[in-house]
Design a protein around this motif. Sequence first.
Motif, short mmCIF file in Angstrom:
data_model
loop_
_atom_site.label_atom_id
_atom_site.label_comp_id
_atom_site.label_asym_id
_atom_site.label_seq_id
_atom_site.Cartn_x
_atom_site.Cartn_y
_atom_site.Cartn_z
N LEU B 33 117.26 10.34 36.73
CA LEU B 33 116.23 9.67 35.93
C LEU B 33 116.55 8.19 35.75
CD1 LEU B 33 115.61 12.35 33.14
CD2 LEU B 33 113.92 11.54 34.81
N ASP B 36 116.32 6.31 39.29
CA ASP B 36 114.91 6.22 39.72
C ASP B 36 114.15 5.22 38.84
OD1 ASP B 36 115.58 8.12 41.55
OD2 ASP B 36 114.42 9.76 40.67
N HIS B 37 114.49 5.20 37.55
CA HIS B 37 113.84 4.26 36.63
C HIS B 37 114.17 2.81 37.00
CE1 HIS B 37 112.01 3.06 32.81
NE2 HIS B 37 113.02 2.22 32.66
N GLU B 40 112.34 1.62 40.14
CA GLU B 40 110.94 1.29 39.89
C GLU B 40 110.82 -0.03 39.16
OE1 GLU B 40 107.56 3.63 37.44
OE2 GLU B 40 108.79 4.87 38.80
N GLN B 41 111.56 -0.18 38.06
CA GLN B 41 111.39 -1.37 37.23
C GLN B 41 111.77 -2.64 37.97
OE1 GLN B 41 113.15 -1.20 33.39
NE2 GLN B 41 112.80 -3.37 32.98
N PRO B 196 115.07 13.22 29.71
CA PRO B 196 114.82 11.78 29.67
C PRO B 196 115.42 11.11 28.43
CG PRO B 196 112.74 13.00 29.54
CD PRO B 196 113.83 14.01 29.63
N GLN B 200 117.86 7.87 28.35
CA GLN B 200 117.75 6.65 27.55
C GLN B 200 119.10 6.23 27.01
OE1 GLN B 200 114.61 6.50 24.50
NE2 GLN B 200 113.60 8.17 25.59
N LEU B 203 121.09 4.84 29.79
CA LEU B 203 120.56 3.56 30.24
C LEU B 203 120.96 2.44 29.27
CD1 LEU B 203 119.00 2.51 32.60
CD2 LEU B 203 116.88 3.12 31.45
N ILE B 216 112.44 0.74 28.51
CA ILE B 216 112.57 2.19 28.59
C ILE B 216 111.33 2.91 28.06
CG2 ILE B 216 115.09 2.10 28.34
CD1 ILE B 216 114.65 2.99 25.40
N GLU B 218 108.65 3.92 29.36
CA GLU B 218 108.18 5.05 30.17
C GLU B 218 109.05 6.29 29.93
OE1 GLU B 218 108.40 6.54 34.50
OE2 GLU B 218 107.89 4.40 34.51
N LEU B 219 110.38 6.07 29.89
CA LEU B 219 111.28 7.21 29.62
C LEU B 219 110.98 7.78 28.24
CD1 LEU B 219 114.75 6.02 31.02
CD2 LEU B 219 113.45 8.02 31.75
N ARG B 222 108.13 10.22 28.47
CA ARG B 222 108.57 11.49 29.07
C ARG B 222 109.40 12.29 28.07
NH1 ARG B 222 110.70 11.93 35.28
NH2 ARG B 222 110.48 14.17 35.00
#
Lengths: 259, 259, 259, 259
Positions: B33, B36-37, B40-41, B196, B200, B203, B216, B218-219, B222
């Motif tokens: 997670l 992949d995050h 994307e970002q 997720p 966080q 992250l 974060i 988007e996370l 989810r």
Amino acid sequence: MQNTKIVRHNTEIEIQDSTLLVGLPGVGHVGKLVVDHLIEQFEAEKLLEIYSTSFPPQVLVDENSTVRLISNIFYTFQVNGKDILLLAGDQQSTNSEGHYELCDLYLDIAEEYGVSRIFTLGGFPTGQLDHVDEVLGAVNQEDLVESLKEHGVTFKEKEPNGGIVGASGLILGLSKFRDIDAACLMGYTSGYLVDPKSAQSLLAVLSSILDIEVDISELEERAKEMEKIVANLVEAKQQQQQQQMLTETPRDEDLGYIG
Amino acid sequence: MQNTKIVRHNTEIEIQDSTLLVGLPGVGHVGKLVVDHLIEQFEAEKLLEIYSTSFPPQVLVDENSTVRLISNIFYTFQVNGKDILLLAGDQQSTNSEGHYELCDLYLDIAEEYGVSRIFTLGGFPTGQLDHVDEVLGAVNQEDLVESLKEHGVTFKEKEPNGGIVGASGLILGLSKFRDIDAACLMGYTSGYLVDPKSAQSLLAVLSSILDIEVDISELEERAKEMEKIVANLVEAKQQQQQQQMLTETPRDEDLGYIG
Amino acid sequence: MQNTKIVRHNTEIEIQDSTLLVGLPGVGHVGKLVVDHLIEQFEAEKLLEIYSTSFPPQVLVDENSTVRLISNIFYTFQVNGKDILLLAGDQQSTNSEGHYELCDLYLDIAEEYGVSRIFTLGGFPTGQLDHVDEVLGAVNQEDLVESLKEHGVTFKEKEPNGGIVGASGLILGLSKFRDIDAACLMGYTSGYLVDPKSAQSLLAVLSSILDIEVDISELEERAKEMEKIVANLVEAKQQQQQQQMLTETPRDEDLGYIG
Amino acid sequence: MQNTKIVRHNTEIEIQDSTLLVGLPGVGHVGKLVVDHLIEQFEAEKLLEIYSTSFPPQVLVDENSTVRLISNIFYTFQVNGKDILLLAGDQQSTNSEGHYELCDLYLDIAEEYGVSRIFTLGGFPTGQLDHVDEVLGAVNQEDLVESLKEHGVTFKEKEPNGGIVGASGLILGLSKFRDIDAACLMGYTSGYLVDPKSAQSLLAVLSSILDIEVDISELEERAKEMEKIVANLVEAKQQQQQQQMLTETPRDEDLGYIG
């Protein structure tokens, strides 16, 4: 990484006409307890580490949060002017081919260091939780039996009748091709638990064979802790057996082959 | 197809003294997670794809009904003038040998791109469904501990005491042979679900270490969805546990080895 | 150790236009019982031993507490001026690749010793505990059927309809590529137990084919012992079946493929 | 025997710009039923046989009691001046590496015979026993979708969402590296049974794509037989489900990952 990787620690060291003791994880971890105990007491020196793709794909975490790959390690120490080699480790191979490959590699290393006899150390599962102070033996050539009996090793026709599985057995079988005397010494153990008490019995026999003094006080402490656990398990098993008698019906496997 | 096949996308790109983040599927998919995050970002660029006969023999189907083989992929992006490499993927190896072979290949690629430190990202299973905002660390050399503690990483003696299984662990262990600093960062997670919320927590620690800003939101969304699922599962598990208390008897496995 | 290791015992011996009998462990150990019986009665000579990393990684323990690696062994004896080769063993390969590799090696050896026809011996599982005095046949080329029928071998369309698994089948299939006539002879057996009675039926047919006299008194004794065990099992199974009728519900597997 | 062995039957034959249809055993044996049906109706010629150590170590027994090794076989026939290649077989690989190795070999052979497009045929498991007259598609490049829709193929985002396992999927994925157009066509089927009815639906779509006439009367007969079996199974499953509602409690696996 190749199938196996060897990292050597001491290349100067002179070893000859030595005895190899193999104590890898197995039934009751009896062999592992004995060899780990000897390494500690005699402050054995690390000779070389073996890594293999047949070991589980993981690392172990130490006290200081550092990791190390699963490995099998050769150690050595001197006692009464005799060289002793020890093979210890976290795990055995996870597959059949790896078992053969690694045991063959162990014997290459044994020959390199002039090993003249090998003792593989393990446990003999009895299925009974109460301790039996006995050590069962198996050999790779018959004339080793008599001398081992003098040190209190028991020998029984075709026992263990399921054979000896893993490194303890394979090293015996493969060492035949190299004319190295080898015996497997197995402490009686339940098969359910790590068994320091069985390790004591095995260590007693082994120190008589090697003619060395071993302080087993530490193993005795661990044995006491385990006895408490065993007491609880005995109770648990009794309850379980009662339950099963009420619920169980024979399954096909129970009707399996009978020679 | 060889055991592994590499397809390169960008051969011009200049990367040096970079940091590698590994986020493959695993406990709670926490590492996956996070990586992949980030991909994307930061609109990370695809560097190369790795295919292996150790991956499951199947293809995945995309939105537009096109298929792709299971793969692990290296991405890269720049932030604050620093090069970041990321390793993402659909699956890990299905067998022990493949795990070692692939992790060794990943380190070959890491050296090719001048990776000076590695963070493998994963989850630490607690068995508890309620969230713990904590990140556990393990390292491949002790002097990494202090600096990571300053960023909020927890270290516990011999934890995880089952070791670290799969790429997150092996990459740490194997990178020792190449003198690359490596640490595994594990978000606390139940082990039952994709998590997720744990991602966080991980992250937050990671962006402090890398000194980067991460959005974060988007996370968080989810995480909210999962909380609903968790609520239902908590109920389900409670019912299950009641059931078991009534029906269960200890099995032999439950009487397994105790060190 | 290579994948396979061959140890030769008699290199002088002259063998040509011989018949090979294969009796490895399998359903009811019928084939193994027959070949082991012939080796003993005709005091067959050990020709060569085959060791393989595909065999289980263990050793077996003999009467005198000496161990030996799992192996497959070629024996030979002469009768009526004809050379007979026998392949006996403790186990078959533990994996698919090993099965193919070993059976191919067995055929290399067969060609080396001028084998002109092969009989692989096994059991045909009926699921019924009462004895059926019948031997089922399968061949690697059709024109072998008639001559075998004359010796009392039964042939049934597509039987065994699950095919023939392991060395008994593979040796037939692979010998096609070498233009060696081969047939598989299967004694009817329950599939639950070692079956010396089925071995007698198979031995009767085989001695007619080979035109040799065989004393089966020893097998008869063993058969009597087994009959007692069978009697008890019949009872146990009846109880079990009653139990199941009361408790069982069809599972998905039971709804499996039907051609 | 090597990992794979190829036996060629017709080396003269000239084939170019052909279409390959793959119908190996799988879900509902839908693909196998279709390809086996085409081989029979068009009296396709055997091109070459492939044997592999990744296939199960056994032989199958034919009507005349002769055995044959498990194999995958390429056939060919001509229709409307077009060359059609077919890949049929008894089994797929038993391991992951073998799947990749064999599918790569199949594509080598496809290139050798100038295959310009591939259709892998399979089943899409619905878990429902009642028939759905629909064919799901997946492709290895997007621009194949439109033309296939015109022939009645359905496309759904990310379906099958478990991916496509085995040769049907791998051949699509690996053919990308060779720039061969490939699509997987899946007949809807319960997943519990061999499904000739689903094979009819798939065959209807396929004959439209290939613009050929196919007589499906034989499949219709088989379908009728299966309908009777299904009727009984529906009943059995209903009983089973009732049973389960009474006895079942959620297991950990049921609380598994949810993306």
